[in-house]
Design a protein around this motif. Sequence first.
Motif, short mmCIF file in Angstrom:
data_model
loop_
_atom_site.label_atom_id
_atom_site.label_comp_id
_atom_site.label_asym_id
_atom_site.label_seq_id
_atom_site.Cartn_x
_atom_site.Cartn_y
_atom_site.Cartn_z
N PHE A 113 0.82 -1.21 0.00
CA PHE A 113 0.00 0.00 0.00
C PHE A 113 0.86 1.27 0.00
O PHE A 113 0.52 2.28 -0.61
N PHE A 114 2.02 1.22 0.67
CA PHE A 114 2.85 2.42 0.77
C PHE A 114 3.61 2.77 -0.50
O PHE A 114 4.33 3.77 -0.54
N HIS A 115 3.44 1.98 -1.55
CA HIS A 115 4.00 2.35 -2.86
C HIS A 115 3.07 3.28 -3.64
O HIS A 115 3.44 3.77 -4.71
N LEU A 116 1.86 3.49 -3.14
CA LEU A 116 0.91 4.36 -3.81
C LEU A 116 1.16 5.82 -3.47
O LEU A 116 1.69 6.14 -2.39
N THR A 117 0.75 6.72 -4.35
CA THR A 117 0.83 8.14 -4.06
C THR A 117 -0.11 8.49 -2.91
O THR A 117 -1.05 7.73 -2.62
N PRO A 118 0.10 9.62 -2.26
CA PRO A 118 -0.83 10.00 -1.17
C PRO A 118 -2.29 10.03 -1.61
O PRO A 118 -3.17 9.54 -0.90
N THR A 141 1.06 -1.44 6.32
CA THR A 141 2.27 -0.70 6.71
C THR A 141 2.29 0.64 5.99
O THR A 141 1.79 0.77 4.87
N SER A 142 2.88 1.61 6.65
CA SER A 142 2.99 2.95 6.08
C SER A 142 4.36 3.52 6.46
O SER A 142 5.18 2.82 7.07
N GLY A 143 4.58 4.78 6.15
CA GLY A 143 5.73 5.47 6.70
C GLY A 143 5.35 6.05 8.05
O GLY A 143 4.17 6.09 8.42
N PRO A 144 6.33 6.55 8.83
CA PRO A 144 6.04 7.08 10.16
C PRO A 144 5.45 8.49 10.15
O PRO A 144 4.88 8.94 11.13
N ALA A 145 5.60 9.20 9.01
CA ALA A 145 5.14 10.58 8.93
C ALA A 145 4.83 10.92 7.48
O ALA A 145 5.21 10.19 6.55
N HIS A 146 4.15 12.04 7.28
CA HIS A 146 3.80 12.46 5.93
C HIS A 146 5.07 12.70 5.10
O HIS A 146 6.03 13.32 5.57
N GLY A 147 5.07 12.21 3.87
CA GLY A 147 6.20 12.46 2.98
C GLY A 147 6.34 11.40 1.92
O GLY A 147 5.61 10.40 1.89
N GLU A 148 7.28 11.62 1.03
CA GLU A 148 7.61 10.68 -0.03
C GLU A 148 9.09 10.33 0.08
O GLU A 148 9.91 11.15 0.52
N ALA A 149 9.43 9.13 -0.32
CA ALA A 149 10.82 8.68 -0.25
C ALA A 149 11.09 7.74 -1.42
O ALA A 149 10.18 7.06 -1.91
N ILE A 150 12.33 7.70 -1.84
CA ILE A 150 12.74 6.82 -2.93
C ILE A 150 13.76 5.81 -2.42
O ILE A 150 14.83 6.19 -1.91
N CYS A 189 10.05 -5.05 14.63
CA CYS A 189 9.57 -5.46 13.30
C CYS A 189 10.40 -4.77 12.21
O CYS A 189 9.87 -4.22 11.24
N ASN A 190 11.71 -4.80 12.42
CA ASN A 190 12.64 -4.22 11.44
C ASN A 190 12.31 -2.77 11.08
O ASN A 190 12.47 -2.34 9.94
N GLY A 191 11.81 -2.03 12.07
CA GLY A 191 11.54 -0.62 11.85
C GLY A 191 10.29 -0.31 11.06
O GLY A 191 10.10 0.83 10.63
N HIS A 192 9.42 -1.29 10.86
CA HIS A 192 8.19 -1.04 10.12
C HIS A 192 7.21 -0.20 10.95
O HIS A 192 7.17 -0.30 12.17
N THR A 193 6.43 0.61 10.25
CA THR A 193 5.32 1.31 10.87
C THR A 193 4.05 0.57 10.50
O THR A 193 3.74 0.43 9.31
N VAL A 194 3.35 0.08 11.48
CA VAL A 194 2.24 -0.85 11.25
C VAL A 194 0.95 -0.32 11.85
O VAL A 194 0.93 0.24 12.95
N TRP A 195 -0.12 -0.53 11.10
CA TRP A 195 -1.48 -0.20 11.55
C TRP A 195 -2.32 -1.48 11.58
O TRP A 195 -2.36 -2.22 10.58
#
Length: 200
Positions: A113-118, A141-150, A189-195
């Motif tokens: 899911f976190f590969h999608l645009t906002p 899973t998501s990122g921890p805060a708003h933003g984009e990363a490559i 969990c290897n630094g994952h952000t999980v919901w």
Amino acid sequence: MPSDADAIIKLYRRHAQAYDRLRGRELFEKPWLEAFAALLPAGGSILDIGCGMGEPIARDLIGRGFPVTGIDSSPALIAMGRERFPQQEWMVADMRTLSLTRIFDGLIAWDSFFHLTPDDQRKMFSVFREHAAPRASLMFTSGPAHGEAIGECEGEPLYHASLDPEEYRALLHAHGFRVVRHVADDPACNGHTVWLAQRE
């Protein structure tokens, strides 16, 4: 960055064999999978959104006695899942336009899911709701805060995006889900952000 987001599907189609080879099987996700499974009825149906080749996530859930329907945009990865777990259902599909006219007891979108645009992530909550049975569990899973990363996959740019945590909470609430547990950058969990959420 949107151009990198648009390239995600083709990237995973090109590098399916490499992804299968490089994807770890050690199941550091196990505590979260146990929490997800604990919310499901015995033998409850699961929709794995962005399932890849079904390992290690679907393998674990199948082993727990849950029938899994896996969807992914890569035909090669779906073919691997179908070969390895022929008793389950595997379909090539784009999660953004998914409409199976069926509901499931659990939905999971782990590292997909976190590969999608906002904007596409916001639209996905209607997809989640459409496929969720009453009391269905939802984990992503998501990122921890708003933003984009490559990131990087086989030398090519790999797009990731995240909304703000409060926006995820608001979207879940607006679509009838309550947050059961949320951990940002989970060190276990290897630094994952999980919901982990459940339909009310």
